[in-house]
Design a protein around this motif. Sequence first.
Motif, short mmCIF file in Angstrom:
data_model
loop_
_atom_site.label_atom_id
_atom_site.label_comp_id
_atom_site.label_asym_id
_atom_site.label_seq_id
_atom_site.Cartn_x
_atom_site.Cartn_y
_atom_site.Cartn_z
N VAL A 686 35.24 85.50 53.60
CA VAL A 686 36.46 86.21 53.96
C VAL A 686 37.62 85.21 54.01
N GLY A 687 38.69 85.56 53.31
CA GLY A 687 39.82 84.65 53.24
C GLY A 687 40.74 84.77 54.43
N ALA A 688 41.83 84.03 54.36
CA ALA A 688 42.80 84.01 55.44
C ALA A 688 43.53 85.35 55.50
N PRO A 689 44.03 85.73 56.69
CA PRO A 689 44.76 87.00 56.80
C PRO A 689 46.12 86.90 56.14
N SER A 690 46.64 88.04 55.75
CA SER A 690 47.97 88.09 55.17
C SER A 690 49.01 87.84 56.25
#
Length: 1332
Positions: A686-690
């Motif tokens: 899971v990538g970084a949040p927007s």
Amino acid sequence: MATKVLPFYQRKHKHFGRDYRSAQSKYVVQEYSASSVDKKMSSTEKYIREESMIRGPEFLVRLRSHTVWENNPVKLFCTVHGYPTPALRWYKDDVIIDTVGQVGKYKVQSNYGVHSLEILRYVVQTRHKNPPSFFTTDQYCILSRIVTCGLGRSLFPTVSMLPEIKYTKIEITFLETFDVKFKAEGESVTLTCKMIINPNLANLQPEALWLRDDHLLKESKWAKMESGGGIARLTLPELYKDDEGLYTLRMVTKGGTAQHSAYVFVQDGPPPVPKAPGAPMDIKIHDANRDYVIVSWKPPNTTTEGPIIGYFVDRCEVGTENWVQCNDSPIKICKYPVSGLFEGHSYYFRVRAVNSHGISKPSKISEPIAALDPTEFERLKAMKLGGNLDVVTFHDDLEGSVSPGAPSHVHSSETDRTYVVLSWQPPDYRGRAPMWYYIEKCLVDSGSWQRVNTQVPVRSPRYAVFDLAEGKEYQFRVLSANIYGTSEPSKPTGPIKTQELRGVPSAPGQVVSTRDTKTSVLVQWAPPKVPNNLIGYYIDSCVKGTNDWVSCNHKPNKDTRFVVHGLKTGETYVFRVQAINEIGLSDESQESSPLSVQAALEKPSAPYNIALLHCDGTSMILSWKPPKRSGGAEVTDYYIDKREVSHHHWREVNIKPTKERLFKVENLKSGALYEFRVHGASLAGVGAPSEISKPFLCDAWNMPEPGPAYDLSSCEVRNDSVVIEWKPPVYTGHSPVTGYFVEKCKKGSDQWSAVNETAVSHCYLKVCQLEEGQSYVFRVRAQNAHGVGKPSTSSDSACIKALPGTKEIVCGVDKETGDLYMLFESCEMSEKSEFIWKKSYQEITDFSKGIVVKTEGNHSKLIFKNPDMEDIGTFSISVSHTDGVSASYHIAKEEMEKILAQSYEIRNPIIPLKSELAYKIVERGRVRFWVQAESISSAVTYKFFANSKEVVNSEMSHDVSTGIIEMVLDHFTMESEGTYAVQIQDGKAKNQSSLVLIGDGESPSFHAENRTTVFCCSRIVRNPRKREKKNVFLLQFSKKHQGIYKATISDDRGKDVSQVDISGKVPHLWKAIPSLLGSSAAELVIQCTAEGIRLQCSMKYYTEEMRIHWFHNGNKLSASERLRVGGTPEKACMEIVEPTEKDKGQYTIEIMDAEKTYSRSIELSGQVFNGLMFESSDRGKVVGGLPDVVTIMEKKTLSLTCTVCGDPKPQVTWYSNDKEVEPDDHFVVALDSGRFASLTIKGVSLEDSGKYTMDVHNKYGGEAVDITVSVYKHGDKVPDVKPTMSPKRVVLNKVSIPIPAPAPAPTPAPAPKTPAAAAKPAGRGPPPLRRK
């Protein structure tokens, strides 16, 4: 009520931002530069007042252990707080780490109390005999300098108790950096970095240091450096391979460093001769002395050149340009002692490589070196004379005129295969006279000393003894001498053995390649087991499936890992490595496993541009854009978080991930403000949040205009245009959406301008007339009956510049199958790239119509098996996992019509004919039928038919060179009249041609009329009203025809018989015939035929046995393939096949008898010639396309289509059962572009069965073709209708062609009884037969 005190590091994060630190920086600078005691005392008071803030250092987050792979980076973190700010020092195994001295290995950072140490290249210090697959890091620890402020009894403590003032932390942010460079020798390169310095203080400017392979560069003529104004620049005006390496810009400040690195590759320049080797590099000078130096260098890579034979060393005295070659023959090792130098002179050196093809370019010249004795200054002696004056003398000047003492401590400083470099200590006393040395050598155990330098005296205590035997043991001794005598020999050295040939290193071990970026690969390998004074490695790459090896580095790499740049994304490569030493290159290592060039997997970046598309008061529909960097894996899932603006805690909206970028968030509070953020997820995690969205009010939308469009994207970026795509709004307002308006704006500006004045109904638009290299953003507004809605969120900026190597879609028709295809070649590919074909920018998913997609490598083809007019439109293609590779192609109606016609011609090929089926009476009742094609192969097959029956017992032949197919029919009689046809097949191509030959339908009667005409035919038509008699020639009279002839005629009333005996009368008749025929000959006339031009002369009687000659411009003509001489019973003819410009001129026919010659002439002028050619070539023609028989079920639609030609454009008329077809709703007649004629019958019925005829005609003539149509009922068996030969009837119109008046005949001829030949209509057959 007690007040809760937050820890200092939290308060600092919350209250102290960049502005505060900038202000503090200015304050600290003032404090640092102040020197007055009053200011120091005021500082003391300030710290006393802040006594309550003083805290000792404390670890909030401690270091933790890591397990990492060898040669991979590792980062250690910890969090520390305290006041004043603690200073940190990093230690390894209780030894402080020198981060400045060990360049490129350690990187230290400190931000807001969070400290990190990054070990960029971790290498295990000790290796085990059987090393495991992973290693645990050495123990690292961090210590904080404890700063205390003790409080004494005095109100003002001493200044020594104050904390140390720290330097200002200057932050450097790089805005623009230099990338990997690929250059060649002789070119120049400039490396530039632009940066922001905060705070930018005039007296605290950072220092710019440039390094190559961790070695500091200095300003010189080879390197120009500039720094200042936020820019640092390095210029290398003339590149050599020595300049290849990893270049680093390090900005050094008092509080730390900021740096950027990139590799510069320098390949070999063009060689002096083809396949000559590259230049050597890295020229070094060793052991310089009075009269000699040692030169060493590194060998070039020889991936594509032949092996190196040796090297030449050149020297040049400083101040001159005279280069002198030092060695007569090439030396094979990369080291050479140069002797014979002049003491006190300075020299440059360079090296050239030699192979079987020639000599390389010279290397980069060395730094200048002076030939001096390094021990000379040790003999200097200074004496004080008083004051500031010194007297400097040599020890030698104080000695007398005596012979020198013996040298001491003789030893070898360097040993090679064929030479030894000796060094010794000069004698303690040497006398005032100049001194020199003699060297003697001796093989061990031989006892025979031999002087080495008998011719050249040695003045320095260094000397290279050459011409030694390889692998032998020697002893050496040295004698010193001057003009007063020679010393005793020095003590001999111990046995010194010359080296044996070691050879090149062994091949490196296993080569492993791993992904790095989308254009680079990390290559690692095991070192060779036998290094043999290893210098470095050369790495080669090759595209899988080829044998074209390319050098990856042009300067030896010292490490066992190398990042290969400049590779093509998506291409598969293999790698190999060679080790090198001073002798040469090793064997190649084994090839690595094939690897496709892709970026290494990592977590995706954050999504962005969260937009609100609709709200009904309790729910919101959101959209967002995908992460800009997928991390090498497809982003498949998204997670949404929400929170009310008044709250601080985020709550998950969807536990189960959504795969679409459109999501409805439900169960919201009406009237509340909400914020959202989105996470993207892939196989890597899971990538970084927007970024947090704008606050959205949960209030129902009721405006009449539509909501915003969404998901704007750009594709097909070219140098002046771009295509914008979007999706329609979710909220349409009070009426359906009717169109869209696109607006554009230059990046960085807020001036929006409309792109289209009229709304477009589709969700895409090509924006043209843009500035090349300029970046634009776009937005879209939807429109309905109530007006234009709110704009969409802005698109990503698009730089208007086509990708390098961009290709367009190629549209064509397959020459073998007739299929319509669109072919696209991608200029960029990755392992996961896919081709996506679209029509009207909607992905094609229906393949039931015969649409096929074939993909191979970087090529994709869209094939239409059954193309029709419904395929008109815009087709586009995009390539996933690339930098926007895309293209489109629009098929217009006119182009589709041409494509369909071309497809039909390929699927139903015809053999083009130069002339239709024609005939000619040869002799004795024989008729020749022939047809000429434009070209035929040796495999051609054909059949002739007479009245629908195949002709089998006749002479048939063909000529591949001319394309003529012919049949000769013997005994042509009145029963032979009818329809003649020929069917031709050559491979897949077919064609046919037919001819109708019919007589007058009456029987002849024979009788003898007179002796001159010999035989006549009287034709009697019996009816009550009329009796007709007509004389025609029947036979070509010749000598062999003498005898008794009888003619019988009969009917229902009886019969009549007549006979004549001409036995013995032939000579008499034969003498009279030429005179009669010559006087009856009419003027020459010109007629156009299917094969060319015919000249004919009408007369009462003609036979080939007559003495008739043809002339062209006075030259007698003979029969040949191009000139066919013959005739019919009533005319003499000469036909010119395929006439050319050379056939123009005057033609004459001569008829000779015993007494005189009769001649007739005509001028074939240019105007007449051109007119005749137009008459045959420009008539209306049917090129092909119509079938012979068509069977079709009733109520279907029948389309008869073919291609016609002619100049002027012909008129086309259709007939049904010999009645002209009138166009209506049932019959549709069309002629497109004057070429494509069609008859469409809608809803055919049984009454539509029968014969259909298409007539093509213009002023020069035309053709008519018949087609049989058979209609059957639904459910009935398809009728087996046998094809009947559809005769193609040819008509040549009589065209007015100006013909010059004929020359007057020598003897006027009486008017013939029959009409003149010129008055007859043009035709290709003799009078007894006619063509329909």
